[in-house]
Design an enzyme around this catalytic site. Sequence first.
Site, short mmCIF file in Angstrom:
data_model
loop_
_atom_site.label_atom_id
_atom_site.label_comp_id
_atom_site.label_asym_id
_atom_site.label_seq_id
_atom_site.Cartn_x
_atom_site.Cartn_y
_atom_site.Cartn_z
N TYR A 136 -24.17 44.90 -19.90
CA TYR A 136 -23.20 43.93 -19.36
C TYR A 136 -23.31 43.88 -17.84
CZ TYR A 136 -18.64 42.31 -17.68
OH TYR A 136 -17.64 41.65 -16.99
N HIS A 137 -23.43 45.04 -17.23
CA HIS A 137 -23.54 45.13 -15.77
C HIS A 137 -24.81 44.42 -15.29
CE1 HIS A 137 -23.07 46.79 -11.76
NE2 HIS A 137 -24.30 47.26 -11.81
#
Length: 264
Positions: A136-137
């Site tokens: 996600y990052h």
Amino acid sequence: MLLFSSNICINPCHPYNKHECMRKKSFLFSALYAACILGGRHVMKQREKFELRKPLVLWSLTLAVFSIFGAIRTGSYMMYILMTKGLKQSVCDQSFYNGPVSKFWAYAFVLSKAPELGDTLFIVLRKQKLIFLHWYHHITVLLYSWYSYKDMVAGGGWFMTMNYLVHAVMYSYYALRAAGFKLSRKFAMFITLTQITQMLMGCVVNYLVYSWMQQGQECPSHMQNIVWSSLMYLSYFVLFVQFFFEAYIGKSKSSAMAITKKSE
């Protein structure tokens, strides 16, 4: 006007065209990245894990050196602006994107978000646990940085410098670990704490930009960018805090309980 538009379409090296291409490619890279994760994990279910220790050392060391130089170059520039012109200028001044030195490292930072996706390749091929925070990052940072670079938004100097600093420490740690060095658990805890601090500072910078814009002061940004950036940093903050408690506090309690049961 039509002639100008046609020149942009014909000339792929035109700055506007280049930045628009980056924005479109950010979504393509993110989609390919997600597909590679799903496909790679499916393939690796039927295979033995790869060690890849030497390639991982080289990979982490390369990113560590890049981040160290980036942190030194952007950090020295930001420190100079902060000490000579003050906090507001360090946040709102767009010269970070145009300076003779900082311009190169700002663009290098944005471009580096694509090769950094390679971190996940090692996790998949070595069959390690892939947490939501990791991918996600990577995806959101790529999308945000490639999409926002053209606008030269206020706060970018802070965002990039903080990221360079954290990555300089983080990738150095990864390189040492991959090389077989035994490092204190406190080192890993320190890195996660710096990441949490980075996300908190990102929220603070966004708040300052918003406040100065509301007061009518010159701090070039727009509400859409501030909202998305704030949501991104806030989500990172929550996820990194959660990771810290699960990885360090929770494990410490579990270990203590296990030792107590053994002694009984």
